[in-house]
Design a protein around this motif. Structure first.
Motif, PDB file in Angstrom:
ATOM      1  N   ARG A   1       0.787  -0.997   0.111  1.00  0.00           N
ATOM      2  CA  ARG A   1      -0.068  -0.063  -0.060  1.00  0.00           C
ATOM      3  C   ARG A   1       0.931   1.406  -0.193  1.00  0.00           C
ATOM      4  O   ARG A   1       0.594   2.086  -0.808  1.00  0.00           O
ATOM      5  CB  ARG A   1      -0.989   0.033   1.057  1.00  0.00           C
ATOM      6  N   VAL A   2       1.875   1.374   0.798  1.00  0.00           N
ATOM      7  CA  VAL A   2       2.751   2.426   0.912  1.00  0.00           C
ATOM      8  C   VAL A   2       3.476   2.782  -0.434  1.00  0.00           C
ATOM      9  O   VAL A   2       3.594   3.690  -0.825  1.00  0.00           O
ATOM     10  CB  VAL A   2       3.861   2.335   2.191  1.00  0.00           C
ATOM     11  N   TYR A   3       3.925   1.645  -0.986  1.00  0.00           N
ATOM     12  CA  TYR A   3       4.560   1.300  -2.307  1.00  0.00           C
ATOM     13  C   TYR A   3       3.938   2.161  -3.391  1.00  0.00           C
ATOM     14  O   TYR A   3       4.297   3.022  -4.072  1.00  0.00           O
ATOM     15  CB  TYR A   3       4.944   0.233  -2.735  1.00  0.00           C
ATOM     16  N   GLY A   4       2.520   1.703  -3.517  1.00  0.00           N
ATOM     17  CA  GLY A   4       1.876   2.533  -4.549  1.00  0.00           C
ATOM     18  C   GLY A   4       1.363   4.016  -4.414  1.00  0.00           C
ATOM     19  O   GLY A   4       1.323   4.663  -5.255  1.00  0.00           O
ATOM     20  N   TYR A   5       0.996   4.434  -3.331  1.00  0.00           N
ATOM     21  CA  TYR A   5       0.856   5.759  -2.835  1.00  0.00           C
ATOM     22  C   TYR A   5       2.070   6.468  -3.063  1.00  0.00           C
ATOM     23  O   TYR A   5       1.772   7.532  -3.579  1.00  0.00           O
ATOM     24  CB  TYR A   5       0.361   5.954  -1.277  1.00  0.00           C
ATOM     25  N   VAL A   6       3.284   6.248  -2.651  1.00  0.00           N
ATOM     26  CA  VAL A   6       4.444   7.182  -2.855  1.00  0.00           C
ATOM     27  C   VAL A   6       4.687   7.075  -4.257  1.00  0.00           C
ATOM     28  O   VAL A   6       5.075   8.139  -4.833  1.00  0.00           O
ATOM     29  CB  VAL A   6       5.479   6.546  -1.855  1.00  0.00           C
ATOM     30  N   ARG A   7       4.778   5.885  -4.996  1.00  0.00           N
ATOM     31  CA  ARG A   7       5.160   5.722  -6.354  1.00  0.00           C
ATOM     32  C   ARG A   7       4.289   6.555  -7.227  1.00  0.00           C
ATOM     33  O   ARG A   7       5.024   7.351  -8.057  1.00  0.00           O
ATOM     34  CB  ARG A   7       5.356   4.302  -7.037  1.00  0.00           C
TER      35      ARG A   7
ATOM     36  N   GLN B   1      12.349   9.789  -9.742  1.00  0.00           N
ATOM     37  CA  GLN B   1      13.773   9.339 -10.168  1.00  0.00           C
ATOM     38  C   GLN B   1      13.923   7.978  -9.699  1.00  0.00           C
ATOM     39  O   GLN B   1      14.896   7.355 -10.157  1.00  0.00           O
ATOM     40  CB  GLN B   1      14.576  10.381  -9.828  1.00  0.00           C
ATOM     41  N   ALA B   2      13.006   7.511  -8.549  1.00  0.00           N
ATOM     42  CA  ALA B   2      13.582   6.325  -7.984  1.00  0.00           C
ATOM     43  C   ALA B   2      13.402   5.045  -9.056  1.00  0.00           C
ATOM     44  O   ALA B   2      12.573   4.932  -9.961  1.00  0.00           O
ATOM     45  CB  ALA B   2      12.371   6.136  -7.173  1.00  0.00           C
ATOM     46  N   ASP B   3      14.177   4.015  -8.651  1.00  0.00           N
ATOM     47  CA  ASP B   3      14.223   2.697  -9.571  1.00  0.00           C
ATOM     48  C   ASP B   3      13.178   1.754  -8.737  1.00  0.00           C
ATOM     49  O   ASP B   3      13.538   1.195  -7.579  1.00  0.00           O
ATOM     50  CB  ASP B   3      15.723   1.788  -9.241  1.00  0.00           C
ATOM     51  N   TRP B   4      12.036   2.083  -9.145  1.00  0.00           N
ATOM     52  CA  TRP B   4      10.794   1.520  -8.501  1.00  0.00           C
ATOM     53  C   TRP B   4      10.762  -0.110  -8.415  1.00  0.00           C
ATOM     54  O   TRP B   4      10.400  -0.622  -7.463  1.00  0.00           O
ATOM     55  CB  TRP B   4       9.601   2.046  -8.833  1.00  0.00           C
ATOM     56  N   GLN B   5      11.313  -0.688  -9.399  1.00  0.00           N
ATOM     57  CA  GLN B   5      11.291  -2.123  -9.416  1.00  0.00           C
ATOM     58  C   GLN B   5      12.250  -2.674  -8.566  1.00  0.00           C
ATOM     59  O   GLN B   5      12.146  -3.596  -7.810  1.00  0.00           O
ATOM     60  CB  GLN B   5      11.553  -2.620 -10.800  1.00  0.00           C
ATOM     61  N   ARG B   6      13.458  -1.989  -8.539  1.00  0.00           N
ATOM     62  CA  ARG B   6      14.458  -2.675  -7.518  1.00  0.00           C
ATOM     63  C   ARG B   6      13.908  -2.443  -6.078  1.00  0.00           C
ATOM     64  O   ARG B   6      14.196  -2.957  -5.196  1.00  0.00           O
ATOM     65  CB  ARG B   6      15.607  -1.471  -7.604  1.00  0.00           C
TER      66      ARG B   6
END
Length: 620
Positions: free
Chosen positions: A52-58, A68-73
């Motif tokens: 949940r946090v991942y989706g909201y922030v991404r 700029q983040a490497d979201w898959q990593r």
């Protein structure tokens, strides 16, 4: 007493001055530790909270670092980091360490603690920074550019703004991530706030890990589930038509991923995210592992049997053969098992499983089929070969019958051939258009059937500025068709089947809405709207409908499709006799429009001949 000594020291300081020797204030008593922090958590709870946090922030927290983040990593590193967190306190600490570098204003707290003060909302004078999405722009899938875009709106780059709608300056996410653990996160920042997280750190991973190939690693599979689930959760366009339990979908897929040992099994896990969407466009593929050939037969369900309806090898496989076994398994069981894992209407899932999925195999594979023909059982070895699954026998793409009635297979005729044929169609006593499949670029035929201009807006691209599928507005689109000469006045029939999907249904929806002809056959697939492809970890990708399509009157189309006016199903006896019963019914409609109306107890009442056979009916 200590309090007296502190008071005396303070009085001396006030009387004599405190040049360099300060007097410490009494320490505030520490807030009692909330018992909830010591509650044991499970790996499943930890992964759901991270997801949940991942989706909201991404997708919705607009810091410089976030884009700029490497979201898959980060997805893989995050799964590894939180999976074994033993308590809610440790989970909260690990989530904070993962996301605070990207989202300094993120707030986490547990039950029993006072929530942190609300973050200071920016003002419009500060310059607002936020995300806008028109649909979801996934991977490039064709030369046609779908109307899906995203933009991080920033006061220094106002030209990036895609539409007028914007979130409130104090818009934020406030949700429970896990029992007793809460998140608060702004979705709008000032330019200064967005710059506080300027650089995205690189999450630490085993350098030998290949994120696109190592699907055998559990963290890669669960990270792929989390990534794909978030895209669907926040951007799927048909959420208002469907009652979806997103949390259950996530938990189920995370569990299923645990024991997936190969590409096929994890493909089925990802299919579990698409199946509840009832989306005939839903598909899961792999960039390196995919069947590249097909058996020389087409299989469809006819009267409850798996039947050969097309063949590249007529000497060994005849139209009308009943297939009872495929590689040692009952054919119907295999078809039903595959259909249960697909997304879409029942008719589409059955068709796709039988005709497209079952015949697919690796080039050169030999599959044993058990056939029934003329009361006898035959065992045949079928070898997978390059090429498409065969189509059923049909007339040539352009064909004239002896009485002058014309046949046009819109799934095979080219645009140039159709344009050249239109004068002949306008002069014919009747026309049958075959739409049992996916047409070529030939929607121009609509213009030669329309009586008046139309400007219906029937495609709707959702616009998002906040998460969880909340649509702020719709970008509405239509084809804006205009009548063209020569006009086809004769009776017209369109042949339909479950194989007619997407673009085919766009054309057939015009036929339905504007009464351009009689629809003959079986219901269409019920899936329309430009697709989205999303490439995730492990080499997998998912496809689904990216926009909401309605009927021309605004009513729902998804998971319904176009229903025929005259419903006709192929029969086993008809196939074995070499008949095309759907085509026969279409020809009957255009040859006997007055009789068709009379059989329903209706007169023409001045209607043009082409319109005379358009009312809903059923074959006896």
């Amino acid at each position: 007493m200590p309090t007296s000594r502190w008071a005396a020291g303070l009085l001396a300081c006030l009387l004599l001055g405190c040049a360099h020797q300060g007097v410490a204030a009494p320490a505030e008593p520490a807030a009692p530790r909330a018992p909830a922090r010591d509650r044991a958590t499970t790996p499943e709870e930890n992964l759901v909270a991270f997801a949940r946090v991942y989706g909201y922030v991404r997708f919705f927290h607009p810091t410089d670092a976030s884009q700029q983040a490497d979201w898959q990593r980060l997805a893989v590193a995050g799964v590894q980091e939180v999976h074994d967190a033993p308590t809610l306190d440790v989970l909260a600490q690990r989530l904070d360490a993962l996301f605070r570098p990207l989202a300094p204003s993120l707030q986490l707290w547990v039950d029993g603690e006072p929530p942190p003060p609300l973050p200071v909302a920016p003002t419009r004078r500060d310059g607002l920074v936020y995300w806008q999405y028109q649909g979801f722009p996934g991977s490039w899938v064709s030369l046609h550019r779908a109307p899906y875009v995203k933009a991080r709106v920033h006061p220094d780059e106002a030209w990036r703004r895609r539409f007028a709608e914007s979130p409130s300056p104090d818009a934020r996410v406030e949700v429970q991530l896990a029992p007793s653990l809460h998140l608060r996160l702004p979705v709008v920042l000032s330019a200064e706030q967005a710059e506080r997280a300027a650089r995205a750190p690189t999450p630490a991973l085993d350098p030998s890990l290949d994120l696109q190939r190592d699907h055998h690693v559990l963290a890669v599979r669960q990270a792929a589930v989390i990534e794909a689930w978030n895209v669907l959760r926040h951007f799927y366009p048909y959420q208002q038509e469907l009652a979806l339990d997103w949390d259950a979908m996530l938990v189920s897929s995370l569990r299923d991923a645990e024991d997936d040992g190969d590409v096929a099994s994890f493909r089925d896990t990802l299919r579990g995210l698409l199946e509840p969407l009832h989306d005939g466009h839903g598909y899961v593929g792999h960039r390196r592992h995919a069947p590249d050939a097909a058996l020389p037969v087409r299989i469809e369900l006819v009267e409850g049997h798996a039947v050969v309806t097309g063949t590249h090898d007529p000497d060994r496989f005849a139209i009308g053969d009943v297939i009872t076994e495929i590689d040692g398994r009952p054919a119907i069981d295999r078809i039903e098992q595959i259909a249960a894992r697909l997304s879409g209407t029942p008719q589409w899932r059955q068709f796709r499983a039988a005709a497209w999925e079952v015949p697919r195999a690796a080039l050169g594979d030999e599959i044993e089929l058990v056939l029934e023909r003329d009361g006898q059982q035959h065992r045949m070895k079928a070898q997978a070969e390059r090429g498409n699954v065969p189509i059923p026998p049909r007339p040539p793409p352009l064909h004239a019958f002896e009485d002058g009635v014309r046949y046009v297979d819109l799934t095979r005729v080219t645009e140039q051939e159709l344009e050249a044929e239109i004068p002949l169609l306008a002069a014919a006593p009747g026309v049958v258009f075959d739409m049992r499949g996916y047409p070529t670029e030939n929607d121009v035929i609509i213009d030669h059937l329309l009586d008046e201009p139309e400007d219906t807006l029937w495609m709707h691209v959702p616009r998002f500025v906040e998460p969880d599928g909340r649509v702020v507005a719709w970008h509405d689109i239509g084809w804006h068709r205009r009548p063209a000469a020569p006009h086809i006045e004769a009776p017209v029939a369109f042949l339909t089947s479950a194989e007619a999907i997407s673009y085919a249904e766009s054309v057939l929806s015009y036929v339905e809405a504007h009464e351009l002809g009689t629809l003959v056959g079986t219901p269409t697939a019920g899936a329309n709207g430009d697709i989205v492809r999303f490439d995730t970890l492990g080499g997998f990708y998912l496809v689904w409908s990216g926009m909401r399509v309605t009927r021309h009157d605004g009513s729902p189309f998804h998971h319904q499709g176009v229903r025929p006016h005259v419903e006709v199903h192929p029969t086993l006896a008809g196939l074995r006799a070499g008949r095309d019963e759907v085509l026969e019914a279409g020809l009957d409609v255009v040859r006997r429009p007055a009789a068709t109306m009379a059989a329903r107890g209706q007169g023409q009442h001045g209607k043009k001949p082409r319109a005379a056979a358009r009312s809903r009916a059923s074959t006896p």
